[in-house]
Design a protein around this motif. Structure first.
Motif, PDB file in Angstrom:
ATOM      1  N   GLY A 180      69.115  48.296  72.206  1.00 21.03           N
ATOM      2  CA  GLY A 180      67.726  47.866  72.182  1.00 21.03           C
ATOM      3  C   GLY A 180      67.532  46.374  71.938  1.00 21.03           C
ATOM      4  N   LEU A 181      66.267  45.948  72.020  1.00 20.69           N
ATOM      5  CA  LEU A 181      65.912  44.527  71.975  1.00 20.69           C
ATOM      6  C   LEU A 181      66.287  43.878  70.646  1.00 20.69           C
ATOM      7  N   GLU A 182      65.979  44.547  69.539  1.00 15.35           N
ATOM      8  CA  GLU A 182      66.238  43.936  68.229  1.00 15.35           C
ATOM      9  C   GLU A 182      67.729  43.667  68.035  1.00 15.35           C
ATOM     10  N   SER A 231      64.090  35.369  75.913  1.00 10.48           N
ATOM     11  CA  SER A 231      63.141  34.475  75.252  1.00 10.48           C
ATOM     12  C   SER A 231      63.793  34.033  73.949  1.00 10.48           C
ATOM     13  N   ALA A 232      63.119  33.178  73.201  1.00 16.24           N
ATOM     14  CA  ALA A 232      63.646  32.795  71.893  1.00 16.24           C
ATOM     15  C   ALA A 232      63.758  34.060  71.027  1.00 16.24           C
ATOM     16  N   PRO A 233      64.845  34.235  70.266  1.00 16.94           N
ATOM     17  CA  PRO A 233      65.911  33.276  69.976  1.00 16.94           C
ATOM     18  C   PRO A 233      67.121  33.369  70.918  1.00 16.94           C
ATOM     19  N   ALA A 234      67.051  34.229  71.951  1.00 15.13           N
ATOM     20  CA  ALA A 234      68.210  34.444  72.822  1.00 15.13           C
ATOM     21  C   ALA A 234      68.409  33.307  73.821  1.00 15.13           C
ATOM     22  N   HIS A 235      67.481  32.337  73.830  1.00 17.18           N
ATOM     23  CA  HIS A 235      67.586  31.227  74.773  1.00 17.18           C
ATOM     24  C   HIS A 235      68.726  30.272  74.415  1.00 17.18           C
ATOM     25  N   GLU A 236      69.005  30.135  73.116  1.00 13.70           N
ATOM     26  CA  GLU A 236      69.936  29.094  72.674  1.00 13.70           C
ATOM     27  C   GLU A 236      71.327  29.270  73.268  1.00 13.70           C
ATOM     28  N   ARG A 237      71.789  30.512  73.334  1.00 13.15           N
ATOM     29  CA  ARG A 237      73.141  30.746  73.844  1.00 13.15           C
ATOM     30  C   ARG A 237      73.251  30.359  75.315  1.00 13.15           C
ATOM     31  N   VAL A 238      72.191  30.597  76.069  1.00 11.31           N
ATOM     32  CA  VAL A 238      72.183  30.213  77.481  1.00 11.31           C
ATOM     33  C   VAL A 238      72.298  28.702  77.620  1.00 11.31           C
ATOM     34  N   ILE A 239      71.493  27.974  76.870  1.00 11.96           N
ATOM     35  CA  ILE A 239      71.491  26.507  76.950  1.00 11.96           C
ATOM     36  C   ILE A 239      72.854  25.951  76.568  1.00 11.96           C
TER      37      ILE A 239
END
Length: 304
Positions: A180-182, A231-239
């Motif tokens: 799941g998302l969490e 979306s945030a906070p999962a964006h950081e790993r992509v960047i």
């Protein structure tokens, strides 16, 4: 000395992705191979209409002209036709002035086995099994979906990518679908400084990026974009992953689960790659779309 394609960007495309062969294919389905053969021979001097990926190929080949004769892009035709029935395809290529000179006509069999031999970075086809076989062999590939629309846009080549299972591995998608998302967000926060493993389209994006660097930012004829449900906070790993790879994406959209279609339309993508069929079916109404049947969303868990 034998010719080599060297460090070119090499894209392979099937006849039915490049041209509209719907009428011809209907003859084959309804009347068989010999009727199809006679149909094509009788019309071999009649140019085929452009297909779903025609505009993309045209823009790719235009890059060679912008580099003033230094050919950095090669498009190869890979076809299930025989050379006999494929003559109409080659005549159509000449009619439209496309710079395609190399081809493999597999005579009814899958041509995907020639992807490694040509050193292809990408294979585009309407035949889903050929695409799956190419992905399983470790090369980027997508099934071009029928839209029935030919879009006119700028001369700039605009390519859009989904993230997980396309540019990146589906490692994180597996966590999301299992827990799941969490749990996904917690996993990505913990792994924020660990680069994601590459997905099947990483080498293709890297090859595009090498060509982009040969142009100034304002003059570059290629624009790339990431459209991800993250979306945030999962964006950081992509960047941080793209930074580690030293690969540039011109635009990155973190949509947090929003439908991608209107954003893809605003970007004006010449082709969008996504692994999830539902996303592809919605996107194909607004931009040309390629389904990437890879990873857990397509029933295959990827662990590499």
């Amino acid at each position: 000395m034998p010719a080599h394609l060297g460090d070119k960007l090499v894209v392979a495309i099937s006849s039915r992705a490049l041209f509209d062969l719907a009428d011809s294919h209907q003859v084959y389905e309804e009347q068989g191979l010999e009727a199809y053969r006679q149909y094509q021979i009788a019309r071999e001097d009649s140019p085929l209409p452009p297909g779903e990926a025609f505009a993309l190929v045209n823009k790719l080949l235009r890059i060679n002209q912008l580099l003033e004769g230094e050919e950095r892009v090669e498009v190869v035709l890979l076809s299930r036709n025989s050379a006999d029935t494929g003559l109409r395809v080659f005549n159509s290529i000449q009619h439209y002035g496309l710079g395609i000179t190399r081809a493999a006509f597999a005579g009814g069999r899958s041509p995907f086995t020639y992807v490694p031999a040509f050193g292809c970075h990408l294979f585009l086809s309407t035949h889903a099994e050929d695409v799956r076989s190419t992905l399983e062999a470790g090369f980027a590939a997508a099934t071009i979906l029928p839209s029935g629309q030919l879009r006119q846009g700028s001369d700039e080549l605009r390519i859009a990518f989904d993230g997980d299972a396309v540019l990146f591995s589906d490692e994180s998608e597996q966590v999301f679908q299992r827990d799941g998302l969490e749990a996904f967000q917690a996993h990505e926060r913990e792994a924020a400084r660990q680069p994601l493993p590459g997905g099947p389209f990483k080498p293709f994006l890297a090859a595009l990026n090498r060509i982009q660097r040969e142009f100034g930012v304002e003059e570059c004829p290629i624009r790339t974009a990431l459209f991800t449900a993250r979306s945030a906070p999962a964006h950081e790993r992509v960047i941080r992953t793209l930074r580690e790879w030293d690969i540039r994406l011109d635009e990155s959209l973190f949509l947090g689960g929003l439908d991608k279609s209107s954003f893809l339309s605003a970007f004006g993508a010449d082709l969008f790659f996504d692994d999830q069929e539902g996303h592809c079916q919605r996107a194909v109404g607004v931009v040309p779309t390629g389904h990437v049947p890879h990873g857990v969303s397509n029933g295959k868990r990827q662990t590499e």
